[in-house]
Design a protein around this motif. Sequence first.
Motif, short mmCIF file in Angstrom:
data_model
loop_
_atom_site.label_atom_id
_atom_site.label_comp_id
_atom_site.label_asym_id
_atom_site.label_seq_id
_atom_site.Cartn_x
_atom_site.Cartn_y
_atom_site.Cartn_z
N HIS A 326 -8.84 2.77 -7.10
CA HIS A 326 -8.05 1.76 -6.38
C HIS A 326 -6.61 1.80 -6.90
CE1 HIS A 326 -7.96 -1.73 -3.76
NE2 HIS A 326 -7.10 -2.23 -4.59
N SER A 328 -2.82 1.38 -8.13
CA SER A 328 -2.15 0.28 -8.85
C SER A 328 -0.88 0.76 -9.54
CB SER A 328 -3.09 -0.34 -9.90
OG SER A 328 -3.56 0.67 -10.76
N THR A 353 0.88 3.39 1.03
CA THR A 353 0.44 2.87 -0.27
C THR A 353 1.38 3.36 -1.37
OG1 THR A 353 -1.84 2.76 0.48
CG2 THR A 353 -1.49 2.79 -1.90
N HIS A 356 4.19 1.18 -1.34
CA HIS A 356 3.77 -0.14 -1.85
C HIS A 356 3.78 -0.14 -3.38
CE1 HIS A 356 1.42 -3.95 -1.67
NE2 HIS A 356 1.05 -3.53 -2.86
N GLU A 357 3.11 0.84 -3.97
CA GLU A 357 3.03 0.86 -5.44
C GLU A 357 4.41 1.06 -6.06
OE1 GLU A 357 -0.75 0.05 -4.80
OE2 GLU A 357 0.48 -0.25 -6.57
N HIS A 360 6.33 -2.10 -6.34
CA HIS A 360 6.04 -2.87 -7.56
C HIS A 360 6.89 -2.33 -8.72
CE1 HIS A 360 2.82 -5.40 -6.12
NE2 HIS A 360 2.07 -4.38 -5.75
N ARG A 376 7.62 -11.09 -14.35
CA ARG A 376 6.60 -11.16 -13.30
C ARG A 376 7.30 -11.55 -12.01
NH1 ARG A 376 3.54 -8.11 -12.93
NH2 ARG A 376 2.14 -9.21 -11.52
N HIS A 383 5.62 -10.53 -5.48
CA HIS A 383 5.47 -9.15 -5.96
C HIS A 383 4.86 -8.29 -4.85
CE1 HIS A 383 5.90 -6.44 -9.29
NE2 HIS A 383 6.07 -7.44 -10.14
N PHE A 430 -4.47 -8.25 9.55
CA PHE A 430 -4.74 -8.56 8.14
C PHE A 430 -4.78 -10.06 7.86
CE2 PHE A 430 -4.99 -7.59 3.72
CZ PHE A 430 -4.31 -8.60 3.08
N TYR A 493 -6.34 -13.02 -4.25
CA TYR A 493 -6.01 -12.34 -3.00
C TYR A 493 -5.04 -13.09 -2.09
CZ TYR A 493 -7.06 -8.54 0.24
OH TYR A 493 -6.95 -7.42 1.02
N ARG A 495 -2.28 -13.95 -2.54
CA ARG A 495 -0.97 -13.32 -2.73
C ARG A 495 -0.63 -12.39 -1.56
NH1 ARG A 495 -2.02 -10.11 -8.19
NH2 ARG A 495 -2.55 -12.24 -8.74
N TYR A 496 -1.66 -11.75 -0.98
CA TYR A 496 -1.39 -10.83 0.11
C TYR A 496 -1.11 -11.58 1.41
CZ TYR A 496 -3.03 -7.40 -3.23
OH TYR A 496 -3.17 -6.63 -4.36
C1 LIG Z 1 -1.83 -3.46 -13.05
C2 LIG Z 1 -1.91 -4.07 -11.70
O1 LIG Z 1 -2.95 -4.53 -11.26
N1 LIG Z 1 -0.77 -4.07 -10.96
C3 LIG Z 1 -0.75 -4.64 -9.62
C4 LIG Z 1 0.69 -4.86 -9.17
C5 LIG Z 1 1.29 -6.01 -9.95
O2 LIG Z 1 0.77 -7.13 -9.80
O3 LIG Z 1 2.25 -5.78 -10.72
C6 LIG Z 1 -1.40 -3.62 -8.67
O4 LIG Z 1 -0.97 -2.50 -8.62
N2 LIG Z 1 -2.44 -4.06 -7.88
C7 LIG Z 1 -3.19 -3.11 -7.06
C8 LIG Z 1 -3.03 -3.37 -5.55
C9 LIG Z 1 -3.48 -2.12 -4.80
C10 LIG Z 1 -3.51 -2.24 -3.26
C11 LIG Z 1 -4.31 -3.42 -2.78
O5 LIG Z 1 -5.26 -3.83 -3.41
N3 LIG Z 1 -3.95 -3.94 -1.57
C12 LIG Z 1 -4.81 -4.98 -0.96
C13 LIG Z 1 -4.13 -5.70 0.21
C14 LIG Z 1 -3.09 -4.94 0.90
C15 LIG Z 1 -3.42 -4.02 1.90
C16 LIG Z 1 -2.42 -3.37 2.59
C17 LIG Z 1 -1.09 -3.62 2.28
O6 LIG Z 1 -0.09 -3.05 2.98
C18 LIG Z 1 -0.77 -4.50 1.26
C19 LIG Z 1 -1.77 -5.15 0.57
C20 LIG Z 1 -6.10 -4.32 -0.40
O7 LIG Z 1 -6.16 -3.08 -0.43
O8 LIG Z 1 -6.97 -5.06 0.04
C21 LIG Z 1 -4.19 -0.97 -2.71
C22 LIG Z 1 -3.38 -0.48 -1.56
C23 LIG Z 1 -2.16 -1.33 -1.43
C24 LIG Z 1 -2.12 -2.22 -2.65
C25 LIG Z 1 -1.57 -3.67 -5.25
O9 LIG Z 1 -0.73 -2.81 -5.45
O10 LIG Z 1 -1.31 -4.81 -4.78
#
Ligand SMILES: CC(=O)N[C@@H](CC(=O)O)C(=O)NC[C@H](CC1(C(=O)N[C@@H](Cc2ccc(O)cc2)C(=O)O)CCCC1)C(=O)O
Length: 622
Positions: A326, A328, A353, A356-357, A360, A376, A383, A430, A493, A495-496
């Motif tokens: 996954h 990150s 993605t 996206h990463e 961050h 943060r 974020h 979403f 979650y 947050r998204y």
């Molecule tokens: C050390 C640590 O944990 N670091 C944090 C960052 C931080 O907090 O500093 C971090 O890297 N979190 C991982 C997470 C990964 C992803 C995710 O989980 N996405 C959601 C929802 C979504 C889906 C589509 C989209 O366009 C946006 C979001 C899912 O896939 O359901 C996977 C693919 C995309 C982002 C992320 O990057 O948010």
Amino acid sequence: GVLFRGALTQISDENLGWNFVNEYNNKVGSLWNENVKKSWNYYTNLTDYNLEVMTNSTLQMAEFDKEAAKNASTFAHDGFGNATLKRLFKKIVNIGFAATNDSEQLKAISNLEADLTGIYSKGKVCLESKGCLQLEPGLTDIITNSRSYEELLAVWKGWRDASGKLMRTKYTDFVKAMNAAIKFSGFNDTGEYWRSWYETPTFEQDVRTLFEELEPLYVELHAYVRKRLKEKYGKDMFPETGHIPAHLFGNMWAQQWSNIYDLLVPFPGASSVDITAKMKEQNYNVTHMYRVAEDFFMSIGMEKMTDAFWQNSMLVKPTDRDVVCHASAWDFYDENDFRIKQCTSVTEDQLLTVHHEMGHIVYYQNYKHLPRLFRRGANPGFHEGMADIVSLSFQTPEHMKVIGLLDEVPQDSDSDINFLLKMALDKVAFLPFGYLIDQWRWSVFRGDTNSSNYNQHWWDLRCRFQGISSPVKRTEEDFDPGAKYHIPGNTPYIRYFVSFVVQFQWHEALCREAGNTRPLHRCDIYNNTNAGNKLREMLRMGSSKPWQDAMEAITGQRTMSAKPLVNYFDPLLKWLKEQNKEENTGWSASCPSSIPTPSALAAGSANLFISITCFVLCVFFA
Ligand SMILES: CC(=O)N[C@@H](CC(=O)O)C(=O)NC[C@H](CC1(C(=O)N[C@@H](Cc2ccc(O)cc2)C(=O)O)CCCC1)C(=O)O
Ligand SMILES: [Zn+2]
């Protein structure tokens, strides 16, 4: 002297306060760096040894946090005049689960999270046709590309059997341990602690109001997609209640639907971009994907990725060990070491993605000058909003042409609808998903949902908010929430959902700053340093101020608003309403009682065959 006064009354001298927080900031530099490194080592090499090292480090951090919180409370920091000093102290004393006096609880929390994440990351499904596959890339590829109802169903059910189903008992213990520990921090349950990061007493109501404002747009999209999927799979497979079977969306969780765009194209004649095909045609490799993303951020004035980023990141899935695939992004709190961990493959989804990463990482780089306690997001949704914001520019046909993934920029309205639908399949689809995950989890933390109805409540929410239903019977033997990474991974979650709202507020503001004259959905801030400077103003604040101040820095407003998102999709909404004139939009609030299954389909066609034969014979002999 100070000791005596410290013993009986709290220290009110703010200079001593600044000494304390500066000493804290220096101490946590190496401590946090060490702890993140040990987490990184486990996530990129899932061995028992690395797990033990990480767990011990987390426990040490908790001891340090407890000691620091105790020392901080010898200061009368609530009464401090300086807002920044006060905020730093508040963060030092607000230590979450670490406040517990029972280190067994912390050990349980850390080990259970690792166990659950391990089950998820090592889970695999064996299919007679394709051997044994893990979620990434094998099962994801099938869910993305298969258009066979049965094959999708086998993978969808297989993954839930191989992940969530194995987690139910551990998750129950996990919730119990977290709720027991968090009480020592003065919160009633873990959900209240997680919501406290938004520093907004009305937060729960605010997000519900935003969801209700956005639901009409979602209902129209749902109705259109349902109509098109019925054409593809036959309406017999769809329950009378108006729900759509959950495994048909090109995504394991039906959370984003752009992978089935090919089944939904409004105007097949007009242009629509298949970015994955173009990427393959142009021999994109993984490194190039990261260079393309870095180029975008640098074009708006952001710094390049550090050498440490390129040296230390894990950008492809290793073949010799188990990792958490996954994706990150990681901040090592040393102002230089920033990393991405991603099992990157060459697809459009993955290119987004990557952006996206890296988004961050750019946030980390823009607050690396702040005291570590402020490094943060203004809130967790900010974020995520920053991670997504450039994708609103990057995906436009205009930008696709700039980077050579599209030959001509179409100007006709049909192409415009094609593009807007594609964006809606990610950004609008979403919204109910982003909203409901923590509705479920907050109700679990509150005790309203427990192991006797985990799955029942999960599907109640999925049916009610997403208008989707399970393609097979579900019971309390199953634990479908566990099939979604963020539940075993214990990543909040909501947050998204917040991110998907605020990113459109920022996009509107940055496009105005950039002097954009196109419709909002065609705006591309690439190469525009005015927009970049505006964004940086907010990023540089980190979590040093309440998020309302950060929001004001970009948009001039201090609240979240659904309007920019609705405005962005307005042309599409008109088109969808036209398409849905004959449709009964919406669905019943509760899940369907009966589930059409492929056998029913077979039985159905058998009956059909028999009736036709009779008809012919009757006519013939008559
Ligand atoms: C050390 C640590 O944990 N670091 C944090 C960052 C931080 O907090 O500093 C971090 O890297 N979190 C991982 C997470 C990964 C992803 C995710 O989980 N996405 C959601 C929802 C979504 C889906 C589509 C989209 O366009 C946006 C979001 C899912 O896939 O359901 C996977 C693919 C995309 C982002 C992320 O990057 O948010
Ligand atoms: Zn993110």
